[in-house]
Every structure is written in C-alpha cells, then in structure tokens.
Motif scaffolding. Structure first.
Motif, short mmCIF file in Angstrom:
data_model
loop_
_atom_site.label_atom_id
_atom_site.label_comp_id
_atom_site.label_asym_id
_atom_site.label_seq_id
_atom_site.Cartn_x
_atom_site.Cartn_y
_atom_site.Cartn_z
N UNK A 42 6.97 -5.21 14.40
CA UNK A 42 8.07 -5.59 13.53
C UNK A 42 9.37 -5.67 14.31
N UNK A 43 10.02 -6.82 14.23
CA UNK A 43 11.28 -7.02 14.94
C UNK A 43 12.29 -7.66 14.00
N UNK A 44 13.42 -7.04 13.85
CA UNK A 44 14.53 -7.67 13.12
C UNK A 44 15.83 -6.94 13.42
N UNK A 45 16.93 -7.57 13.08
CA UNK A 45 18.24 -6.95 13.26
C UNK A 45 18.92 -6.81 11.91
N UNK A 46 19.74 -5.80 11.78
CA UNK A 46 20.58 -5.69 10.60
C UNK A 46 22.02 -5.69 11.08
N UNK A 47 22.81 -6.61 10.51
CA UNK A 47 24.21 -6.70 10.93
C UNK A 47 25.01 -5.59 10.28
N UNK A 48 26.13 -5.27 10.89
CA UNK A 48 27.03 -4.28 10.32
C UNK A 48 27.51 -4.75 8.95
N UNK A 49 27.48 -3.88 7.96
CA UNK A 49 27.97 -4.22 6.64
C UNK A 49 27.03 -5.05 5.81
N UNK A 50 25.86 -5.32 6.33
CA UNK A 50 24.91 -6.16 5.61
C UNK A 50 24.04 -5.30 4.68
N UNK A 51 23.67 -5.86 3.52
CA UNK A 51 22.71 -5.20 2.65
C UNK A 51 21.39 -5.95 2.80
N UNK A 52 20.42 -5.28 3.42
CA UNK A 52 19.15 -5.92 3.71
C UNK A 52 18.08 -5.36 2.78
N UNK A 53 17.38 -6.23 2.08
CA UNK A 53 16.30 -5.80 1.22
C UNK A 53 14.97 -5.93 1.93
#
Lengths: 429, 277
Positions: A73-84
């Motif tokens: 599993x590879x992904x990024x979450x940006x600062x301030x982002x709401x990721x579901x």
C-alpha cells in the motif's frame, strides 16, 4: 522516490509499500484410530508451541497459512487534508489504521509521519466502570496521549461538551450507554494532534450528538489545517467530510480519487443481488415468471445497488397463455425476520386496465425506497381472478445499502422492523 | 520542522525508548491511581485486606513452622521473624500475579491505542506498594511488642525496596510479555509463586543454607533477589541481627540482571503483542 526519511513539505503522511502478514490457523488433523489420537495427544503440546511461535515468526512469505491483510500500500496524505478510506469488510482498512497508529508493526514497508498523531479506533478506550466520570476523563485522556496539565486546562470545556456536568462525579457504571459515549467522545474531541486517525467512531451515539461531533471534526480539520484519516462504512459521512478517498480491496489499493467517484466505484464493485431462483413455483402455471431484475432509476443497469431513499424499479418478465381475465400481481417485500415492510399490489396501486400479451414485462417503480439497510427478499404471486397461476416465495434476495432518505446527510440504522416515510418537521415557539 | 515518526518493521536491535516512556508518565500515574482506587471499592473491610493476608500467614507459619516443626529462626521470636519476611514476599507474590497477567487483561487497551506498553506491567509494580506500605503498621506493632527499638538500620529499607522493585519489575516484564503469546505462563505463575515462597527464606533463615551447604551455596542462593531483601528486612527491624551485606550485594546484582533481561525481552517481543493477543 525520495531519499530515506525525507518527506516533502506539504505532505503529512507518506505510506511506502506497506504490507502486513498474519498467520491464520491451519486445519486440525482428524484421527480415526485410538493409537494415532493418543500419539497426537502427546505431540499436541509440541504442535501448539510451533503454532504459537508461528504467530510472530515468518520464515519466508510463501507459506499457505499466511494471510496478507495489507499488500503493498502506497499513498500520501497532504497536510490539512481529510482522507477517507473505504472498502468491504476484510479489505484491510482496520489493519492499515492499526499500522498507522503504531499498534502493530508492518511486515514490510515504511511510513513517515510528520507531526503529532492521535488515533481514535474506539471511543472510551480504558474507561473503568468503578471510576467517576472525572477520573475517567483523566485516565482516558492520558491513554490518548494528553498530559495531566493539558487535561486540567481543558477539563471544563470537555465536561461542557459532553453535556453531563451533573454526573461528572458519579461512577461511570451508573451512566447510560449514551452518557458514556458522550463523555468519551468529548475527551477525544479536545485532543489537539496534527494528525487525527478515526475508525468508525461516529457510528455511536444519538443523531444529535453525532451532528455535534461531525461539526467538531469539521472545525478540527477546517480551522487549524489538521490532517484527518477517516475510515467509515457510512458513505454519506465520507462524502460529506472527505477531500479524497482511498478505495481498498482485498488488502490493496484499488483506486484513489474524489469521494463521489470512489463511492460510486465502491458501490458498483459489489454485486449484492443474488441470482434469482425460478424453479418450484406453486399454481396452475398459466402465467410464468421468466425473469426478475432490480434496477435503479430508469437506467437499465442490472443488479445495481439499492440504497435507502433511491428511486428503484422492480422489473418482471413473464410468459402467459391466458388473456382477457382480470389479473392481479402481488409482490411482498420481506425482511430477514419474515416481516413484510411493504408490498406492491396491482389491484390497489394501479389504476387502469391490465392487458397482457403472451410475452411481456412489468415495471414497478418505487420513487423513494423506504427500506432500512439490510437483507430482503421478494415473494411474487400472480392471480387470474381467484385462481393462483403462479406463486413463488423468496424468488430473489437483495441487500439494501445505507442511503440518505431524508436528504439530511444522516441515517440512523439502529432501527429494525420499520420503514421510512417522508415527513415534514416544523417547530413553533 | 516537525518531528518525523518512522513506522517500519521492527528490528531486534531497536533501542528501548525511555524518552517516550517518560513522556507518558502521567498515564502511568493515572493507571496506578486507577488500580489503587478500584481495588477495594465496594468491599466492607477495604484496605484492611492489605493486612489480612500477611497477618494470617504469620499466624499460621508461627504455629506450623515455629511451634510444631520447630524451624530455627536465628533466635528471633517466630512471629516477627516471619512477618518481616512476609511483607516483601506478599508484595512480590501479588505483584508478580498481577503484572504477569497484566498484558492479557489489558489486551482491549493496547490493541486499540498506542502508548508504551511497558506501562502496563509497570502499573502493578507501583500500585501494590500501597498494600506493602500498609502492612508495615503491623510490623511496627510487633517491634513494640517484642521490644526491638528502631535503630539506624531502618535506613537500609529504601535500598531493599529498590532491590525488590527491580526484581519484581524485571520478572513482571519478562513473564507478561511471554504470557500474552503463551498463556501457559499465566497458569505457570499461579503454580510457581507458592513454590517460590518456599525457595525464599520466608519460613526459615538463610543461615540454614550456610550451615548445611557452605558459603558458596549461600552466596549463589543470594542471587535469588528475595534472599537479600528478606534477610535485609529482618536485620533492619531486629536490632540484634547483623546486616548481611554480602547477601544484599549479591541480591542487588541478581535483581539488576533480572531487570535488564526482563526489560530487553519485553522490548524485543513488544511489536508482536497486538498480533498475538
């Protein structure tokens, strides 16, 4: 690929090729002789030792009893982002959150996290029934990573948010379950991490309190640019809160994208309607059902997902050899408890002459499906006058999915044995 | 720049993160407070239970071993001889039981939220100190009754408590981290603790070992940390008994070894706890 341990400025979480293996139980060997059973009895401790040791040791990853809960599993979450994160049960959502929360280590891969993390995989972890509300606020708060000083400074706000200041010095075992949830969520709401990881916790509590918590969460993510990772089965909440959605399937990422696209993809990837069974009908057979399809709206996609509140169509295909009499069509919609939440009866619901051809289709449109999420089936009966030409119970099973019937963005699925009806509320002071 | 946390498969060479444990010191405080508050709630006798166990053991031992069997007690009246031993022993036994199964009973906690897991077996090590302190009341009464006046030797007690804590914590870490994967350990503890009592000089003096098996055996015996602690306790409260410095020194070494081993085993196994629980 970035150099090790480096993370771009605007990224909060960087997940690189995370995999997690679990060992699943091997089949027990059955013995048919007393001798082999006896030998096995004495060998059992040794086998148990091997099995228990195996829970934490993996020699090579090829073994057949290894189950990959997460794979690459590879992904990024940006600062301030709401990721579901959405996916079916067993898709690896919870495992992924457990790895991100440091509860369990990944088998392979690396995650870089920038900032302070708080994870909420359960509301009220560590609540002790013998302790008072006040004592539990401190215990639960420190478990979630707050210091005593932080809790001291927020204590009054927490109590106020919970809405139960009167009971704060009462042992929690005297609380109702709703009060417990309120207090527990109030503690969690005042965590101030840079990154918040949440698993299904909004599924508890009454609707009013849920709204309050959703508001608080929006406030958390909106005002302070907090990063939120959010797992839920509540697609309405995912759609309302998230900026981006990761769709998991069988432990791997199936897609990443905007919430509406991912939700659509998630729903259409699941075939919830079972094959219809046309055999063994009762009746004379003058009229025969040859096909039943559950459709959404006017689109003729077969076997789409039915969501509460959606416009749906039940489509029947038939053959008949009798014409001219006055026929009735009766459909009973049954829930898994055998109740009939509603029925479709041509005699009362259809105003006009029914004239059938030898081969044809009947469409019954339900503009707003009133069924709550759950499993249902349909009984079909066809009559000419008093004679039953065709009767078949549970010809098709189907699943109704959570949906937004009232257009409020919320649905309490705690009710059973009932249907939803349209309603207008007004409040006069 | 913010702190970056790296999550990776754990290597066996991972260091123990003492800084993180220190950061969670408030959690340890509230966990200990929880244990202390909850333990005697809804009981009539409350903290008197902390006395009942050692006092009744003392009475029974004084009759069975002191009177009937005539076990020697270095010329010290048997009740105070055995009670001085029972104070550290009761703490050790109760803590080991609680600490050894602590991870199993807290599985619902550490599979849901991350915090340094070492806090879990460490909690009973501290919370049982309350019972331990309360049981001193009877010791003081016994000292007055047998007219052993307090001496400077009482200052030995903090050192003895340190040895006791190190040994108990070390064993607690070790056993709890094994018990979460192999439940046998939990059953083993309940079975082994009473036996360990007879291995410690609770009902007999350590001098008996010296007499029967010689100095080398006596010193090896000291590696069992409870030996130095118990004999030290006796010397601390009984003015006529000399301080067995050799035993205490060896027991301190034994306790430190136990602590280091326990800590490292725990640290090595910690990453698996959530998976095997």
């Amino acid at each position: 690929m970035l150099p090790k341990n480096k993370i771009e400025e605007d990224i909060a979480i960087q997940v690189n090729g995370i995999s997690k293996a679990y060992r699943i139980g091997l089949e027990e060997v059955k013995h048919d002789t007393l001798g082999s059973a006896l030998v096995s009895f004495f060998k059992k401790p040794l086998r148990n030792l091997k099995r228990l040791k195996g829970l934490s040791k993996f020699n090579g990853f090829e073994s057949s009893d290894i189950y990959w809960a997460n794979k690459d599993i590879t992904f990024n979450v940006k600062k301030g982002e709401v990721l579901g994160i959405i996916g079916k049960n067993g898709a690896g959502k919870s495992t992924l959150l457990k790895i991100l929360s440091k509860i369990t280590d990944p088998t392979e891969g690396q995650i870089l996290i920038k900032g302070k993390v708080a994870s909420l995989l359960e509301v009220g972890t560590g609540f002790n029934p013998e302790l008072t509300g006040r004592e539990n606020v401190y215990l639960n708060g420190t478990i979630l990573g707050m210091t005593k000083k932080e809790i001291d400074s927020k204590f009054n706000e927490i109590v106020e948010f919970s809405g139960i200041p009167k009971f704060i010095d009462t042992p929690v075992k005297r609380y109702s379950s709703g009060m417990k949830v309120r207090l527990a969520f109030a503690v969690a709401a005042f965590l101030e991490p840079d990154i918040l990881i949440i698993d299904e916790v909004l599924a508890v509590g009454d609707a009013e309190f849920q709204k309050k918590c959703l508001g608080k969460m929006k406030e958390i993510s909106g005002n302070n640019g907090r990063t939120v990772l959010f797992v839920s089965h509540d697609l309405a909440a995912v759609g309302a809160l998230c900026d981006r959605v990761v769709l998991l399937n069988k432990g791997s990422i199936s897609d990443v994208g905007l919430p509406p696209d991912m939700i659509k993809k998630y729903l259409s990837s699941n075939n919830y309607v079972n094959e219809a069974d046309y055999s063994d009908y009762k009746g004379s057979g003058d009229w025969l059902l040859t096909g039943i399809n559950l459709l959404a709206n006017d689109k003729r996609d077969e076997n789409v997902i039915w969501q509460t509140g959606n416009s749906v169509i039940i489509n029947l295909k038939y053959i008949t050899k009798v014409f001219g009499k006055s026929p009735y069509v009766i459909l009973l919609i049954k829930d898994s408890f055998g109740n009939t939440p509603f029925f479709c009866f041509s005699k009362v619901a259809f105003n006009g002459e029914i004239s059938l051809k030898d081969i044809g289709e009947i469409n019954i449109e339900i503009p707003k499906l009133p069924l709550l999420p759950g499993s249902y089936s349909i009984d079909v009966t066809f009559k000419y006058g008093r004679d039953t030409s065709y009767a078949k119970e549970s010809i098709i099973d189907f699943e109704v999915h959570k949906g937004d019937f009232f257009g409020t963005g919320r649905l309490d699925d705690g009710l059973v044995n009932s249907v939803l009806v349209e309603q207008k509320w007004s409040f006069n002071d | 720049m913010d702190n970056i946390t790296i999550i990776e498969p754990r290597k066996s060479s991972n260091k123990i993160n003492f800084k993180e444990i220190y950061r969670y010191k408030d959690l340890l405080y509230f966990m200990v407070l929880r244990d202390v508050t909850v333990i005697y709630k809804q009981s009539v006798l409350g903290f008197a239970w902390a006395l009942i166990n050692p006092v009744f053991s003392m009475l029974v031992f004084s009759i069975v071993f002191g009177k009937l069997a005539g076990v020697p007690s270095d010329g010290i009246p048997y009740p105070i001889f055995s009670y001085a031993a029972l104070i550290p022993w009761t703490y050790f036994a109760n803590t080991l039981n609680a600490s050894g199964s602590s991870l199993i009973s807290s599985a619902g906690l550490f599979t849901k939220v991350y915090f340094p897991r070492l806090i879990i077996p460490l909690t009973p090590v501290l919370s049982k100190l309350i019972d331990f302190s309360i049981s001193f009341v009877i010791l003081i009464l016994l000292m007055f009754y047998y007219q052993y006046m307090p001496t400077m030797k009482l200052f030995l007690i903090p050192l003895l408590i340190l040895i006791l804590l190190l040994a108990t914590a070390g064993l607690g870490f070790w056993l709890s981290s094994l018990a979460i994967q192999y439940r046998d350990v939990k059953f083993g503890i309940t079975f082994a603790v009473p036996l360990l009592m007879y291995a410690a000089p609770v009902v007999f003096p350590a001098s008996l070992i010296l007499e029967k098996y010689g100095t080398t055996a006596y010193h090896i015996y000291g590696l069992y940390p409870l030996t130095g602690v118990i004999e030290g306790f006796r010397a601390a409260v009984i003015s006529t008994k000399e301080i067995p410095w050799d035993l205490i020194g060896i027991s301190l070494i034994g306790a430190i070894l136990l602590f280091i081993i326990g800590l490292n085993v725990f640290n090595k196994l910690e990453s698996n706890f959530a998976d095997v629980a």
